[in-house]
Design a protein around this motif. Structure first.
Motif, short mmCIF file in Angstrom:
data_model
loop_
_atom_site.label_atom_id
_atom_site.label_comp_id
_atom_site.label_asym_id
_atom_site.label_seq_id
_atom_site.Cartn_x
_atom_site.Cartn_y
_atom_site.Cartn_z
N LYS A 588 -17.42 24.45 37.37
CA LYS A 588 -18.47 25.45 37.53
C LYS A 588 -17.92 26.88 37.40
O LYS A 588 -16.70 27.10 37.42
CB LYS A 588 -19.15 25.27 38.89
N THR A 592 -18.98 29.81 42.33
CA THR A 592 -19.97 28.78 42.65
C THR A 592 -19.57 28.11 43.97
O THR A 592 -18.41 27.75 44.15
CB THR A 592 -20.06 27.72 41.54
N ASP A 662 -26.05 26.25 39.91
CA ASP A 662 -25.92 27.52 39.20
C ASP A 662 -27.00 28.51 39.61
O ASP A 662 -27.44 29.34 38.82
CB ASP A 662 -25.99 27.30 37.68
#
Length: 737
Positions: A588, A592, A662
């Protein structure tokens, strides 16, 4: 999105369950018209606070009047006026009842929303839905209705026989009064023949009505055995499941209707038999069927009445402390608890006041328990008719329990079971006479756990859950002498109910799988895996000083008191392991993060974020878990907003950028942030800022950020900054990054 808007987006199957919640006690029109206001009130607290319930009731009527005055549709305005009047009549003298009704509806809505999140229903909920199938209820309604119709027709038949007999009796006495010289005349012979025909027809009708009665009595007997008693046992089982967080308990009013209609039929048959007995006194003859069959029928009817009424004596509300309304069947010594019994049959007459007596641990074998208790308050009350119960008798008790003191010797069977595994029982007794039939009533509560300290509450609730999950026996007080195992499919469903009941949102399939892995590793995917009572509640998790249930219960408490908004937004992943956490975050974007509950602390939540080094190295950072003490100082959403890391003299920054997978941090938590402090001169506004210091020699996978407790104020931060010998640019506001 409001709870009511989420409800309206459910599929038809679940909407039908919602529809079942609302009736005259709480019309759906009110739920629709005052949705936002209703959801913003604390109905749970009002249930046990009469003054607060009174204020909420008054405010609800005010809100309803406001909505009604704005309504343009005349018919809707009229209907709302009727609803307003009905609410005033129903709850004006007892607003806490209204608070309980609304609290229950909102809680059940949350449970339905939780079940919608799961890909499939659990085995318990499936079985309960099957048990209240509409077709079965419809069949029961039809059968009870047919019996009532048959009994009504028998009333007409008995009246016809009475009229026929009166006619025969009149003709017979008239014939007897004639002169003996006329008795050989042709007219007299014709009259005798007519009388004989009437007697034959009377005999036929008597046999016919007795035959019909026999058929109906057998039908009632079969109804009670094959349907009514099973429906009662099914209701009692659903009461057990509802007690541990399962679907809302419904169906008592329907059950009461069946019991009352069946009792009315039996009482009516008894009166019909009495009437036939009176007819025999006036007219009888050789081979008269009434004296031959009536005694046996009367005994059968009395037997059915006795057992119908005896079985209709039920505990409508299991013992529960008002301080813990969602954890029934746990009683703390010295704390008031309430319970309620009800007679499901509406009686035609009672010869005297029906007094109910309560007894604690009645007929308990010596040595079965290590502690003995007695009821401190009056243990006898008179049953009364409640308006909403359609004329049925009920009584509510408010008791205090006290433990007996022992001067010499031991308490009894000490050391075999823990306090929270020791089960007790509350019994209810009454005796009364109805239509010459004396009936002894007796019922008992489900097994109770008695505690003397609130620290025993989690263990007590574990016992209540385990018992009511795994047995439908009403009084197996020796259950924990050899407790059965639970399958994971059963247990996981009940654990999800705990979260929907106490935290507003149940667990989804992924979270339950994570919990299963926590409990027994690789077997988590096997729904048939058996969990022992000891592994669930008594044995410590390997390497930890607490059991699985103590760990999970501490999380429930943390959510309920400090994390509810974040939890209900589904932002807390929750039960992910450190290994899975790294697998999820490694690919990620930097910054994150995900939220999970601590595996090493009781009642702790932490967040882990990912960073990428210049050489492509992936680094994971986990903050020291936040517990209730720290979360009491600062809301969790504000901690995420204001969190700072000091690392090797670098200007503090918030490393949290995206909520997994996200979602921009402010987009996810923006609505949950507390507002900026207002500027009240001459003081400079201040706020608490959570800061972690990251050591330069910290390990790379994962790194642990030590966080001060409680979070720092700006003044404390300045002092730390000075001692660390690096400068920070002047901040224009307490929240600048």
């Amino acid at each position: 999105m409001s709870q009511w808007k989420q409800i309206q987006q459910l599929e038809i199957r679940l909407l039908e369950q919602v529809d079942y919640l609302y009736d005259d006690n709480f019309p759906m029109d009110i739920r629709q018209g005052l949705a936002s206001w209703i959801e913003s009130q604390d109905w749970d607290t009002a249930v046990n606070d009469e003054s607060m319930a009174g204020v909420l009731f008054t405010n609800l009527l005010t809100q309803l009047e406001r909505v009604r005055s704005q309504e343009q549709n005349f018919l809707q305005r009229h209907n709302m006026k009727i609803i307003q009047q009905q609410l005033q009549l129903k709850y004006a003298t007892n607003p806490a009842v209204m608070a309980r009704v609304i609290s229950t509806c909102l809680r059940e809505e949350r449970r339905i929303l939780s079940s919608a999140c799961m890909q499939e229903q659990g085995p318990l909920e499936k079985s309960l839905q099957n048990s209240v199938a509409f077709e079965r209820q419809k069949n029961m309604d039809n059968r009870v209705g047919i019996i009532r119709g048959s009994v009504q027709l028998m009333d007409q038949a008995v009246k016809y026989i009475e009229d026929m007999q009166d006619d025969f009796d009149f003709r017979y006495k008239t014939l007897q009064s004639r002169e003996s010289t006329d008795r050989n005349s042709d007219v007299m012979k014709q009259e005798v023949t007519r009388l004989q025909e009437m007697l034959n027809r009377l005999d036929f009708k008597r046999k016919e009505i007795l035959s019909k009665m026999d058929v109906v009595i057998k039908e009632i007997d079969d109804l009670m055995t094959s349907q009514l008693n099973p429906e009662l046992q099914d209701w009692k089982r659903r009461q057990q499941i509802a007690a541990i967080g399962g679907p809302l308990l419904t169906g008592l009013e329907q059950l009461q209707s069946w019991f009352t209609l069946t009792a009315q039929s039996l009482f009516q048959i008894k009166r019909q038999l009495d009437k036939l007995g009176e007819l025999v006194v006036k007219v009888t003859y050789e081979s008269d069927p009434i004296p031959l069959q009536k005694p046996q029928m009367e005994e059968r009817v009395k037997y059915l009445i006795y057992h119908l009424i005896k079985s209709s004596f039920v505990v409508e509300k299991q013992p529960c402390m008002p301080t813990h309304p969602q954890k029934p069947l746990i009683i703390k010594t010295g704390v008031q608890f309430t319970t309620k019994v009800r007679l499901l049959v509406k009686l035609p007459e009672v010869d005297y006041q029906l007094k109910v007596k309560t007894t604690f641990d009645k007929d308990l074998p010596p040595g079965r328990v290590s502690r003995q208790f007695f009821i401190l308050t009056n243990n006898t009350k008179v049953m009364d008719i409640e308006d909403y119960s359609n004329g049925c008798l009920s009584v509510e008790f408010r008791h205090l329990l006290k433990e007996k003191k022992y001067i010499n010797g031991t308490k009894g069977n000490e050391g075999l079971l823990s306090v929270t595994e020791e089960l007790h029982s509350l019994s209810f007794e009454a005796c009364f006479t109805v239509q010459g039939l004396t009936i002894d009533l007796e019922t008992c509560s489900l097994p109770l756990v008695v505690i003397s300290n609130v620290s025993q509450l989690p263990g007590g609730w574990a016992s209540v859950m385990w018992y009511n999950l795994l047995t439908d026996e009403p009084r197996n007080l020796a259950f924990f002498g050899n407790p059965p195992r639970a399958s994971w499919s059963q247990l996981s469903e009940v654990l999800s109910w705990q979260f929907s009941t106490f935290a507003g949102r149940g667990l989804n399939k992924e979270q339950l799988t994570m919990l299963g892995e926590k409990l027994f590793g690789q077997h988590a995917s096997c729904s048939d895996y058996q969990v022992s009572w000891s592994k669930f509640s008594k044995e410590n998790i390997p390497g930890k000083p607490f059991s699985f249930w103590m760990w999970l219960d501490s999380i429930l408490e943390l959510i309920k008191k400090h994390l509810l908004p974040v939890w209900n937004e589904n932002y807390i992943m929750g039960f992910v392991s450190k290994e899975m956490e790294r697998a999820l975050l490694k690919d990620k974007e930097p910054g994150t993060f995900l939220l999970r509950f601590s595996e090493s602390h009781l009642g702790g939540i932490t967040f882990t974020w990912v960073e990428h080094g210049d050489n492509g190295e992936v680094k994971f950072n986990s903050v020291e878990p936040y517990t209730k003490n720290r979360l009491s100082a600062l809301p969790f959403a504000d901690i995420i907003r204001d969190y700072k890391v000091i690392s090797d003299g670098v200007v503090p920054e918030n490393p949290l950028k995206f909520l997994y997978p996200d979602i921009p941090k402010d987009e996810a938590f923006g609505r949950l942030y507390n507002s900026q402090p207002s500027k009240v001169h001459p003081y400079i506004p201040s706020t608490l800022i959570p800061i972690s210091e990251m050591r330069s020699n910290a390990s790379t996978t994962p790194r642990s950020c030590q966080s001060p407790e409680p979070p720092m104020t700006p003044g404390e931060f300045d002092m730390l900054n000075e001692h660390l010998c690096f400068d920070i640019d002047t901040m224009s506001s307490p929240y600048s990054e």
